[in-house]
Design a protein around this motif. Structure first.
Motif, PDB file in Angstrom:
ATOM      1  N   HIS A   1       5.459  -3.022  15.471  1.00  0.00           N
ATOM      2  CA  HIS A   1       5.175  -1.961  14.425  1.00  0.00           C
ATOM      3  C   HIS A   1       5.756  -0.354  14.546  1.00  0.00           C
ATOM      4  O   HIS A   1       5.078   0.134  15.105  1.00  0.00           O
ATOM      5  CB  HIS A   1       3.671  -2.071  14.433  1.00  0.00           C
ATOM      6  CG  HIS A   1       2.794  -1.257  13.568  1.00  0.00           C
ATOM      7  ND1 HIS A   1       2.606  -1.396  11.807  1.00  0.00           N
ATOM      8  CD2 HIS A   1       2.041  -0.706  13.727  1.00  0.00           C
ATOM      9  CE1 HIS A   1       2.109  -0.652  11.844  1.00  0.00           C
ATOM     10  NE2 HIS A   1       1.975   0.038  12.190  1.00  0.00           N
ATOM     11  N   PHE A   2       6.185  -0.606  13.337  1.00  0.00           N
ATOM     12  CA  PHE A   2       6.188   1.122  13.623  1.00  0.00           C
ATOM     13  C   PHE A   2       5.318   2.376  12.730  1.00  0.00           C
ATOM     14  O   PHE A   2       4.590   1.528  11.960  1.00  0.00           O
ATOM     15  CB  PHE A   2       6.745   1.489  12.080  1.00  0.00           C
ATOM     16  CG  PHE A   2       9.062   1.185  12.789  1.00  0.00           C
ATOM     17  CD1 PHE A   2       9.666   2.514  14.467  1.00  0.00           C
ATOM     18  CD2 PHE A   2       9.427   0.518  12.417  1.00  0.00           C
ATOM     19  CE1 PHE A   2      10.519   1.916  14.544  1.00  0.00           C
ATOM     20  CE2 PHE A   2      10.860   0.439  12.719  1.00  0.00           C
ATOM     21  CZ  PHE A   2      11.118   1.211  13.384  1.00  0.00           C
ATOM     22  N   THR A   3       4.912   3.209  12.995  1.00  0.00           N
ATOM     23  CA  THR A   3       3.228   3.698  13.033  1.00  0.00           C
ATOM     24  C   THR A   3       3.323   4.540  11.888  1.00  0.00           C
ATOM     25  O   THR A   3       4.298   4.741  11.533  1.00  0.00           O
ATOM     26  CB  THR A   3       2.486   4.689  14.438  1.00  0.00           C
ATOM     27  OG1 THR A   3       3.869   6.082  14.250  1.00  0.00           O
ATOM     28  CG2 THR A   3       1.924   3.867  15.191  1.00  0.00           C
ATOM     29  N   GLY A   4       2.907   4.221  11.303  1.00  0.00           N
ATOM     30  CA  GLY A   4       2.372   4.563   9.954  1.00  0.00           C
ATOM     31  C   GLY A   4       2.755   3.768   8.007  1.00  0.00           C
ATOM     32  O   GLY A   4       3.301   4.561   7.205  1.00  0.00           O
ATOM     33  N   THR A   5       3.230   2.710   9.022  1.00  0.00           N
ATOM     34  CA  THR A   5       4.100   1.543   8.216  1.00  0.00           C
ATOM     35  C   THR A   5       2.246   0.389   7.978  1.00  0.00           C
ATOM     36  O   THR A   5       1.775   0.925   8.587  1.00  0.00           O
ATOM     37  CB  THR A   5       5.010   0.860   8.300  1.00  0.00           C
ATOM     38  OG1 THR A   5       4.453   0.348   9.330  1.00  0.00           O
ATOM     39  CG2 THR A   5       6.217   1.520   7.969  1.00  0.00           C
ATOM     40  N   GLN A   6       2.410  -0.516   7.344  1.00  0.00           N
ATOM     41  CA  GLN A   6       1.262  -1.603   6.459  1.00  0.00           C
ATOM     42  C   GLN A   6       1.831  -2.179   7.265  1.00  0.00           C
ATOM     43  O   GLN A   6       1.627  -3.491   6.823  1.00  0.00           O
ATOM     44  CB  GLN A   6       0.405  -1.825   5.727  1.00  0.00           C
ATOM     45  CG  GLN A   6      -0.226   0.033   5.772  1.00  0.00           C
ATOM     46  CD  GLN A   6      -1.305  -0.417   6.664  1.00  0.00           C
ATOM     47  OE1 GLN A   6      -1.637  -0.704   6.821  1.00  0.00           O
ATOM     48  NE2 GLN A   6      -1.613   1.149   7.169  1.00  0.00           N
ATOM     49  N   GLU A   7       3.620  -2.976   7.577  1.00  0.00           N
ATOM     50  CA  GLU A   7       4.213  -3.887   8.280  1.00  0.00           C
ATOM     51  C   GLU A   7       3.855  -4.861   9.675  1.00  0.00           C
ATOM     52  O   GLU A   7       4.299  -3.813  10.665  1.00  0.00           O
ATOM     53  CB  GLU A   7       4.873  -3.903   7.190  1.00  0.00           C
ATOM     54  CG  GLU A   7       5.786  -4.837   7.943  1.00  0.00           C
ATOM     55  CD  GLU A   7       6.907  -5.252   6.854  1.00  0.00           C
ATOM     56  OE1 GLU A   7       7.595  -6.200   5.334  1.00  0.00           O
ATOM     57  OE2 GLU A   7       7.649  -4.956   6.619  1.00  0.00           O
ATOM     58  N   ILE A   8       4.094  -5.179   9.819  1.00  0.00           N
ATOM     59  CA  ILE A   8       4.100  -6.215  11.587  1.00  0.00           C
ATOM     60  C   ILE A   8       5.203  -6.871  11.550  1.00  0.00           C
ATOM     61  O   ILE A   8       4.774  -8.252  10.649  1.00  0.00           O
ATOM     62  CB  ILE A   8       3.152  -6.933  11.859  1.00  0.00           C
ATOM     63  CG1 ILE A   8       1.925  -5.840  12.405  1.00  0.00           C
ATOM     64  CG2 ILE A   8       3.485  -6.971  13.721  1.00  0.00           C
ATOM     65  CD1 ILE A   8       0.963  -5.839  12.561  1.00  0.00           C
ATOM     66  N   LEU A   9       6.417  -6.813  12.324  1.00  0.00           N
ATOM     67  CA  LEU A   9       7.330  -8.077  12.353  1.00  0.00           C
ATOM     68  C   LEU A   9       6.718  -8.996  13.991  1.00  0.00           C
ATOM     69  O   LEU A   9       6.376  -8.410  15.071  1.00  0.00           O
ATOM     70  CB  LEU A   9       8.364  -7.159  12.890  1.00  0.00           C
ATOM     71  CG  LEU A   9      10.058  -8.559  12.736  1.00  0.00           C
ATOM     72  CD1 LEU A   9      10.086  -8.689  11.673  1.00  0.00           C
ATOM     73  CD2 LEU A   9      10.677  -7.875  13.291  1.00  0.00           C
ATOM     74  N   LYS A  10       6.404  -9.844  13.453  1.00  0.00           N
ATOM     75  CA  LYS A  10       6.363 -11.053  14.528  1.00  0.00           C
ATOM     76  C   LYS A  10       6.750 -11.812  14.544  1.00  0.00           C
ATOM     77  O   LYS A  10       7.681 -12.969  13.940  1.00  0.00           O
ATOM     78  CB  LYS A  10       4.578 -11.644  14.234  1.00  0.00           C
ATOM     79  CG  LYS A  10       3.819 -12.529  14.775  1.00  0.00           C
ATOM     80  CD  LYS A  10       2.945 -13.138  14.353  1.00  0.00           C
ATOM     81  CE  LYS A  10       2.025 -14.244  15.321  1.00  0.00           C
ATOM     82  NZ  LYS A  10       0.913 -14.363  14.903  1.00  0.00           N
TER      83      LYS A  10
END
Length: 151
Positions: free
Chosen positions: A86-95
Motif C-alpha cells: 500500500h502506498f500511503t495517501g492512496t485508498q488501494e491495497i495490492l494483495k
C-alpha cells in the motif's frame, strides 16, 4: 572496478544464503513493483503487510525498501502466504497470495533422510520453480479498497 549486484544478489547478501523463502519474497516483491508502478506522490511511502513470518520478509526490505526499523514492514502472523502492499495517501491495497498448492508440492515426507547434497539440490529445484513458474500458477493478485497503517 566495481560490479553492481543484481537485485537477486542483493537479497541473497542481505539474507545470508539462498533458500525457497527468499525466492518467494523476491518474486512477490518484483510482482508488487510491476503492478504498483511508480509512487503516486513524492511524499508517499510503501507499506508492506506480511501474514507470515518467513525468509520472504528480507526480500521486501531490499527490493521494496519496506524495512522493519521504519515500521514500513508490518507482520501479522496468520501463517498464510499473503502479502499486501500500500502506498500511503492512496485508498488501494495490492494483495498477493502465493498459491499454497505450489508450496505443498515441495514438502518432503521425511527431509531428515536426505543427504546434504540431496537437500541442496532440492532447494535449488524449489528456487528455480518458484522463480520461473507462470504467474497465474504462482499467485493470485487482487486490488482491494483500503489502507495499511503503521502499527
Amino acid at each position: 572496478m566495481c560490479v553492481e549486484k543484481t537485485p537477486w544478489e542483493q537479497v541473497i547478501d542481505f539474507h545470508g544464503h539462498t533458500c525457497p523463502g527468499i525466492a518467494i519474497g523476491y518474486r512477490v516483491a518484483i510482482l508488487a513493483q510491476k503492478e504498483m508502478g511508480i509512487r503516486p506522490t513524492s511524499d508517499s511511502e510503501l507499506l508492506v503487510k506480511a501474514e507470515t513470518r518467513s525468509c520472504a520478509l528480507d526480500a521486501f526490505q531490499i527490493i521494496n525498501k519496506a524495512t522493519i526499523g521504519r515500521r514500513a514492514l508490518i507482520i501479522e502472523d496468520t501463517h498464510q502466504p499473503i502479502y499486501s502492499f500500500h502506498f500511503t495517501g492512496t485508498q488501494e491495497i495490492l494483495k498477493i497470495t502465493v498459491n499454497s498448492a505450489l508450496l505443498e508440492q515441495f514438502k518432503s515426507p521425511n527431509p531428515d533422510t536426505l543427504s546434504p547434497r540431496e537437500k541442496q539440490n532440492r532447494n535449488l529445484e524449489m528456487i528455480q520453480h518458484i522463480l520461473t513458474t507462470a504467474e497465474k500458477d504462482f499467485c493470485t493478485i487482487e486490488r482491494v479498497h483500503g489502507e495499511l497503517t503503521k502499527e
